[in-house]
Design a protein around this motif. Structure first.
Motif, short mmCIF file in Angstrom:
data_model
loop_
_atom_site.label_atom_id
_atom_site.label_comp_id
_atom_site.label_asym_id
_atom_site.label_seq_id
_atom_site.Cartn_x
_atom_site.Cartn_y
_atom_site.Cartn_z
N TRP A 154 0.83 -1.21 0.00
CA TRP A 154 0.00 0.00 0.00
C TRP A 154 0.86 1.26 0.00
O TRP A 154 0.49 2.28 -0.58
CB TRP A 154 -0.94 0.00 1.20
CG TRP A 154 -2.01 1.04 1.08
CD1 TRP A 154 -2.09 2.24 1.72
CD2 TRP A 154 -3.17 1.00 0.22
NE1 TRP A 154 -3.21 2.94 1.35
CE2 TRP A 154 -3.88 2.19 0.42
CE3 TRP A 154 -3.66 0.05 -0.69
CZ2 TRP A 154 -5.07 2.47 -0.26
CZ3 TRP A 154 -4.83 0.33 -1.36
CH2 TRP A 154 -5.52 1.52 -1.14
N LEU A 155 2.04 1.18 0.65
CA LEU A 155 2.92 2.35 0.65
C LEU A 155 3.33 2.74 -0.77
O LEU A 155 3.63 3.90 -1.03
CB LEU A 155 4.17 2.06 1.49
CG LEU A 155 3.99 2.06 3.01
CD1 LEU A 155 5.34 1.83 3.69
CD2 LEU A 155 3.37 3.35 3.51
N ARG A 156 3.37 1.77 -1.66
CA ARG A 156 3.70 2.09 -3.05
C ARG A 156 2.59 2.93 -3.69
O ARG A 156 2.85 3.76 -4.55
CB ARG A 156 3.91 0.81 -3.86
CG ARG A 156 5.11 0.00 -3.39
CD ARG A 156 5.35 -1.18 -4.28
NE ARG A 156 6.51 -1.96 -3.83
CZ ARG A 156 6.96 -3.03 -4.45
NH1 ARG A 156 6.38 -3.46 -5.56
NH2 ARG A 156 8.02 -3.68 -3.97
N ARG A 157 1.36 2.70 -3.23
CA ARG A 157 0.24 3.49 -3.76
C ARG A 157 0.32 4.95 -3.27
O ARG A 157 -0.07 5.87 -3.99
CB ARG A 157 -1.08 2.86 -3.31
CG ARG A 157 -2.32 3.65 -3.73
CD ARG A 157 -3.58 3.00 -3.19
NE ARG A 157 -4.77 3.78 -3.49
CZ ARG A 157 -5.51 3.65 -4.58
NH1 ARG A 157 -5.17 2.75 -5.49
NH2 ARG A 157 -6.56 4.39 -4.78
N VAL A 158 0.82 5.13 -2.04
CA VAL A 158 0.85 6.48 -1.46
C VAL A 158 2.25 7.09 -1.53
O VAL A 158 2.59 7.97 -0.75
CB VAL A 158 0.33 6.47 0.00
CG1 VAL A 158 -1.10 6.02 0.05
CG2 VAL A 158 1.20 5.58 0.88
N ARG A 159 3.05 6.63 -2.46
CA ARG A 159 4.42 7.14 -2.57
C ARG A 159 4.45 8.63 -2.93
O ARG A 159 5.49 9.27 -2.81
CB ARG A 159 5.19 6.33 -3.61
CG ARG A 159 4.75 6.55 -5.03
CD ARG A 159 5.55 5.72 -6.01
NE ARG A 159 5.22 4.31 -5.93
CZ ARG A 159 5.82 3.36 -6.64
NH1 ARG A 159 6.79 3.67 -7.47
NH2 ARG A 159 5.44 2.10 -6.54
N TYR A 160 3.31 9.17 -3.39
CA TYR A 160 3.25 10.60 -3.71
C TYR A 160 3.34 11.47 -2.46
O TYR A 160 3.61 12.68 -2.55
CB TYR A 160 1.95 10.92 -4.47
CG TYR A 160 0.70 10.65 -3.69
CD1 TYR A 160 0.18 11.59 -2.81
CD2 TYR A 160 0.02 9.44 -3.83
CE1 TYR A 160 -0.98 11.34 -2.08
CE2 TYR A 160 -1.13 9.17 -3.11
CZ TYR A 160 -1.63 10.13 -2.24
OH TYR A 160 -2.77 9.87 -1.52
N ALA A 161 3.09 10.90 -1.27
CA ALA A 161 3.10 11.65 -0.03
C ALA A 161 4.45 11.51 0.67
O ALA A 161 5.24 10.63 0.36
CB ALA A 161 1.97 11.17 0.88
N ASP A 162 4.69 12.39 1.63
CA ASP A 162 5.93 12.37 2.38
C ASP A 162 5.92 11.23 3.39
O ASP A 162 4.94 11.04 4.11
CB ASP A 162 6.12 13.70 3.11
CG ASP A 162 7.46 13.78 3.82
OD1 ASP A 162 8.42 14.26 3.21
OD2 ASP A 162 7.53 13.34 4.99
N PRO A 163 7.01 10.44 3.51
CA PRO A 163 7.02 9.29 4.43
C PRO A 163 6.78 9.66 5.89
O PRO A 163 6.11 8.93 6.61
CB PRO A 163 8.42 8.71 4.23
CG PRO A 163 8.83 9.13 2.87
CD PRO A 163 8.23 10.49 2.69
N ILE A 164 7.34 10.78 6.34
CA ILE A 164 7.16 11.17 7.74
C ILE A 164 5.72 11.60 7.98
O ILE A 164 5.13 11.30 9.03
CB ILE A 164 8.15 12.28 8.12
CG1 ILE A 164 9.57 11.72 8.12
CG2 ILE A 164 7.81 12.87 9.50
CD1 ILE A 164 10.65 12.72 8.44
N ALA A 165 5.11 12.27 7.00
CA ALA A 165 3.70 12.63 7.13
C ALA A 165 2.82 11.38 7.19
O ALA A 165 1.86 11.32 7.97
CB ALA A 165 3.28 13.52 5.96
#
Length: 285
Positions: A154-165
């Protein structure tokens, strides 16, 4: 501090998780709630101006994060820290297995051998510990690894966002989901102090260190460095809590770590490694 030392320090701090869980007398839900609450509050000053995921994306992320954390803490309570962390580290197996169907990625032949090696390690863990009374906890650990694999996908889907956020939102979201733990009243002042230290030293600080190191170190190498976490985790518990893993656990865990190390150190494609996410679990759970 060099980038690799940032990664090494982050993984070392993460590895103290098993000791904290064993040392804290509270139940799994209370530990998960307070750990996420304190970690989220400590990360809050670092999220200003960072891009957050869209609502539906972060909602799924929070649910998966809650499942993997709750199951891991429960596993560490019910079986040895070594069993719990080694089984949690099987998450990349599910990335390999489900990425072609969930993300449409091509199944890579180079993943076949480490996949089989890791499956062999899991078999050694379960067969070698049968009749020990640890199977229930080990099933929780296997469930944590499964949901962590889905979480990594799922993190690959949200890779557009900042990891710390993303991490901040996950922590605060899980704290909300587990807020019913306040009704348990099983946390005393000493436990709260340990949970605060765990949120700071075992999660927020190492996550910032690891994120800093990832700016200059390719993902495959970072994944290899992160393998120090499951190696050190049971060592801290054995040294300071007196819990010794069984021979089967040591053997099975060594096979799992060897399979992952073989994948990241020998078989990875160096060009692809510069762009892929770190697949080795590192939430400091």
């Amino acid at each position: 501090m060099t980038p690799r030392l940032y990664l090494l320090a982050g993984a070392a701090f993460w590895s103290t998780g098993g000791f904290f869980i064993k040392e804290i007398d509270a139940g799994a839900t209370s530990i998960t709630f307070f750990r996420c609450l304190f970690a989220g509050l400590l990360l809050a000053p670092a999220v200003a101006g960072r891009r957050f995921p869209r609502g539906p994306d972060i909602a799924v992320s929070i649910v998966l994060f809650a499942l993997l954390l709750g199951l891991y803490v429960g596993a560490t309570k019910e079986t040895t820290a070594a069993n719990a962390i080694f089984l949690q580290y099987t998450a990349p197996l599910y990335v390999i297995a489900f990425a072609p169907w969930l993300l449409g990625e091509r199944l890579r032949s180079r993943d076949a051998l480490p996949f089989v090696i890791c499956i062999g390690g899991i078999a050694v863990l379960f067969i070698g510990n049968r009749g020990s009374g640890d199977i229930g906890g080990m099933l929780l650990g296997a469930g944590s690894g499964f949901f962590y694999g889905l979480f990594l996908l799922w993190l690959r889907r949200v890779r557009y966002a900042d990891p710390i956020a993303i991490t901040f939102a996950n922590c605060m979201g899980v704290a909300v989901l587990f807020s019913f733990a306040l009704l348990n009243r099983d946390v005393d002042a000493e436990d709260l102090a340990l949970l605060f230290v765990r949120g700071a030293v075992q999660f927020a600080l190492p996550y910032l260190l690891f994120s800093r190191g990832l700016r200059e170190v390719e993902a495959g190498e970072a994944s290899l460095i992160a393998l120090i976490e499951p190696v050190l985790n049971p060592i801290w518990v054995a040294l300071f809590y007196g819990e010794d893993p069984s021979t089967a656990t040591i053997a099975g865990g060594a096979i799992i770590i060897a399979g992952l190390a073989f994948r990241y150190a020998v078989l990875r494609d160096r060009a692809a490694a510069r762009t892929q996410e770190v697949e080795t679990p590192h939430p400091g759970v």
